[in-house]
Design a protein around this motif. Structure first.
Motif, PDB file in Angstrom:
ATOM      1  N   VAL A 264       3.457   7.355   2.523  1.00  0.00           N
ATOM      2  CA  VAL A 264       2.591   6.560   3.048  1.00  0.00           C
ATOM      3  C   VAL A 264       0.929   7.242   2.550  1.00  0.00           C
ATOM      4  O   VAL A 264       0.257   6.109   2.082  1.00  0.00           O
ATOM      5  CB  VAL A 264       2.596   6.228   4.403  1.00  0.00           C
ATOM      6  N   ALA A 265       0.915   8.361   2.837  1.00  0.00           N
ATOM      7  CA  ALA A 265      -0.433   8.638   2.097  1.00  0.00           C
ATOM      8  C   ALA A 265      -0.749   8.531   0.709  1.00  0.00           C
ATOM      9  O   ALA A 265      -1.829   8.155   0.354  1.00  0.00           O
ATOM     10  CB  ALA A 265      -0.396  10.264   2.621  1.00  0.00           C
ATOM     11  N   ARG A 266       0.469   8.717  -0.101  1.00  0.00           N
ATOM     12  CA  ARG A 266       0.431   8.554  -1.593  1.00  0.00           C
ATOM     13  C   ARG A 266       0.167   7.047  -1.870  1.00  0.00           C
ATOM     14  O   ARG A 266      -0.848   6.754  -2.901  1.00  0.00           O
ATOM     15  CB  ARG A 266       1.605   9.437  -2.310  1.00  0.00           C
ATOM     16  N   PHE A 267       0.709   6.047  -1.190  1.00  0.00           N
ATOM     17  CA  PHE A 267       0.564   4.693  -1.383  1.00  0.00           C
ATOM     18  C   PHE A 267      -0.492   4.470  -1.063  1.00  0.00           C
ATOM     19  O   PHE A 267      -1.385   3.432  -1.658  1.00  0.00           O
ATOM     20  CB  PHE A 267       1.707   4.106  -0.709  1.00  0.00           C
ATOM     21  N   THR A 268      -1.231   4.855  -0.176  1.00  0.00           N
ATOM     22  CA  THR A 268      -2.417   4.529   0.317  1.00  0.00           C
ATOM     23  C   THR A 268      -3.625   5.141  -0.496  1.00  0.00           C
ATOM     24  O   THR A 268      -4.543   4.247  -0.807  1.00  0.00           O
ATOM     25  CB  THR A 268      -2.915   5.127   1.778  1.00  0.00           C
ATOM     26  N   LYS A 269      -3.482   6.190  -1.167  1.00  0.00           N
ATOM     27  CA  LYS A 269      -4.500   6.732  -2.077  1.00  0.00           C
ATOM     28  C   LYS A 269      -4.280   5.796  -3.330  1.00  0.00           C
ATOM     29  O   LYS A 269      -5.300   5.502  -3.993  1.00  0.00           O
ATOM     30  CB  LYS A 269      -4.212   8.156  -2.512  1.00  0.00           C
ATOM     31  N   LEU A 270      -3.127   5.452  -3.572  1.00  0.00           N
ATOM     32  CA  LEU A 270      -2.884   4.483  -5.052  1.00  0.00           C
ATOM     33  C   LEU A 270      -3.582   3.203  -4.786  1.00  0.00           C
ATOM     34  O   LEU A 270      -4.188   2.508  -5.556  1.00  0.00           O
ATOM     35  CB  LEU A 270      -1.361   4.385  -5.478  1.00  0.00           C
ATOM     36  N   TYR A 271      -3.498   2.659  -3.468  1.00  0.00           N
ATOM     37  CA  TYR A 271      -3.823   1.489  -3.151  1.00  0.00           C
ATOM     38  C   TYR A 271      -5.465   1.427  -3.105  1.00  0.00           C
ATOM     39  O   TYR A 271      -6.034   0.536  -3.552  1.00  0.00           O
ATOM     40  CB  TYR A 271      -3.388   0.876  -1.877  1.00  0.00           C
ATOM     41  N   ASP A 272      -5.915   2.462  -2.854  1.00  0.00           N
ATOM     42  CA  ASP A 272      -7.486   2.673  -2.616  1.00  0.00           C
ATOM     43  C   ASP A 272      -7.883   2.676  -4.186  1.00  0.00           C
ATOM     44  O   ASP A 272      -8.938   2.001  -4.552  1.00  0.00           O
ATOM     45  CB  ASP A 272      -7.924   3.861  -2.001  1.00  0.00           C
ATOM     46  N   LYS A 273      -7.311   3.385  -5.085  1.00  0.00           N
ATOM     47  CA  LYS A 273      -7.431   3.407  -6.349  1.00  0.00           C
ATOM     48  C   LYS A 273      -7.324   1.869  -7.109  1.00  0.00           C
ATOM     49  O   LYS A 273      -8.056   1.619  -7.985  1.00  0.00           O
ATOM     50  CB  LYS A 273      -6.783   4.499  -7.248  1.00  0.00           C
ATOM     51  N   TYR A 274      -6.214   1.368  -6.629  1.00  0.00           N
ATOM     52  CA  TYR A 274      -5.913   0.033  -7.404  1.00  0.00           C
ATOM     53  C   TYR A 274      -7.202  -0.967  -6.897  1.00  0.00           C
ATOM     54  O   TYR A 274      -7.402  -1.741  -7.842  1.00  0.00           O
ATOM     55  CB  TYR A 274      -4.547  -0.509  -6.457  1.00  0.00           C
ATOM     56  N   LYS A 275      -7.829  -0.787  -5.735  1.00  0.00           N
ATOM     57  CA  LYS A 275      -8.820  -1.738  -5.236  1.00  0.00           C
ATOM     58  C   LYS A 275     -10.147  -1.232  -6.122  1.00  0.00           C
ATOM     59  O   LYS A 275     -10.798  -2.606  -6.343  1.00  0.00           O
ATOM     60  CB  LYS A 275      -9.008  -1.682  -3.859  1.00  0.00           C
ATOM     61  N   LEU A 276     -10.272  -0.209  -6.536  1.00  0.00           N
ATOM     62  CA  LEU A 276     -11.496   0.280  -7.266  1.00  0.00           C
ATOM     63  C   LEU A 276     -11.201  -0.137  -8.601  1.00  0.00           C
ATOM     64  O   LEU A 276     -12.441  -0.736  -9.388  1.00  0.00           O
ATOM     65  CB  LEU A 276     -11.688   1.828  -7.171  1.00  0.00           C
ATOM     66  N   GLY A 277     -10.033  -0.208  -9.058  1.00  0.00           N
ATOM     67  CA  GLY A 277      -9.936  -0.722 -10.724  1.00  0.00           C
ATOM     68  C   GLY A 277      -8.429  -1.202 -10.931  1.00  0.00           C
ATOM     69  O   GLY A 277      -7.555  -0.551 -11.313  1.00  0.00           O
TER      70      GLY A 277
END
Length: 321
Positions: A264-277
């Motif tokens: 969940v934490a990894r997916f959240t981080k990926l999602y945050d990066k995904y939203k940035l670019g």
């Protein structure tokens, strides 16, 4: 003169006879009074009766009482331990000892209507010689009958297994108490010291059957003990295995929760990066996926803006293709 001498001699003889008679009477009287002398041994006591009535009790030593038929003396051993045998008689104390069975005394009925052969010994002392002398006409017979009756009564209240095994001490104690109660009720002057069961067994006619029953009971106890031993061995093992399974499940649960939380934490981080670019993230994920799908294949990535144009591709050796 001769007549006077004769008379004198006759008188002298009569005086001699008279004196001899008085002396003889005194001797006879002395011998009669001497019959009143009696000796009481250290372990005895004596009861004096005068005209059939109690006068006194005397202890050890030399004593005198009015001779018979005026008075009489009765002695008994008050410090000695007396013995009554039930179910048997001692023929020779030995060694080696020899005994004779008395079946009519030994055979007794238990509380569950089984017949047993019971041999016993009763030990007693005389605590009151006055009561013992006056209240017991046939002391041994009366005491033996009372002891046998008491033993039969107590045996009749117990099961056969108790009489043969664990109940012997209780039966001895209760028989002693019951016998003492009877003797005190009739003021016999007797104190019961002990009751001991010497031999308790089934009659000879059924002893084989009793042995079979005893063997079966022993087998039953052995099987129960073996089962209990197996249970005591298996239950701790089962509990240990159950505890281990619970611990393993708890550890697996904790592991899966931690892994899920990490995902969940990894997916959240990926999602945050995904939203940035979003475009960069999609491209990177696409390339990583293709690399995983085709790990051993040379891959050429072409910008779609160059699509349709002539490209120079440099291989591994530096050749232009």
């Amino acid at each position: 003169m001769a007549e006077n001498d004769l008379n004198q001699n006759v008188n002298n003889f009569l005086k001699f006879v008279k004196g001899l008679g008085i002396f003889g009477v005194l001797i006879v009287l002395g011998l009669y009074l001497a019959t009143g002398i009696y000796v009481v041994q250290p372990d005895e006591q004596a009861v004096i009766l005068r005209f059939g009535k109690y006068v006194e009790t005397t202890g050890p030593g030399v004593h005198w009482h009015t001779p018979s038929p005026v008075a009489a003396v009765y002695k008994a051993k008050t410090t000695a331990v007396h013995r009554i045998e039930i179910g048997f008689r001692t023929i020779n104390p030995g060694p080696p000892a020899r005994y004779r069975d008395i079946p009519e005394e030994a055979l007794m009925l238990t509380g569950d209507e089984n017949i047993l052969s019971v041999d016993a010994i009763v030990q007693y002392k005389i605590k009151d010689i006055k009561q013992y002398i006056f209240n017991l006409k046939q002391p041994y017979k009366m005491l033996k009958d009372a002891a046998e009756a008491s033993l039969r009564q107590i045996v009749g209240k117990n099961l056969v297994e108790e009489v043969l095994t664990v109940g012997k001490e209780k039966i001895q104690r209760e028989t002693k108490d019951r016998l003492q109660e009877i003797l005190d009720k009739y003021e016999t002057g007797v104190y019961v010291l002990n009751v001991q069961l010497q031999d308790v067994q089934p009659p000879k006619e059924v002893i084989g059957a009793f042995k079979d029953v005893a063997s079966a009971k022993e087998d039953k106890i052995r099987y129960i003990n073996e089962a209990n031993g197996y249970r005591n061995d298996m239950i701790p093992k089962a509990r240990g295995e159950a505890e281990k399974a619970l611990n393993d499940a708890a550890a697996y649960k904790s592991k899966r929760i931690n892994e899920a939380q990490g995902d969940v934490a990894r997916f959240t981080k990926l999602y945050d990066k995904y939203k940035l670019g979003k475009t960069v993230t999609k491209t990177r994920m696409y390339l990583e996926t293709m690399e995983g799908i085709l790990p051993n294949v040379d891959k050429i990535i072409v910008d779609k803006n160059l699509e349709g144009k002539l490209l120079n591709i440099i291989g591994k050796e530096g050749d232009i293709k």
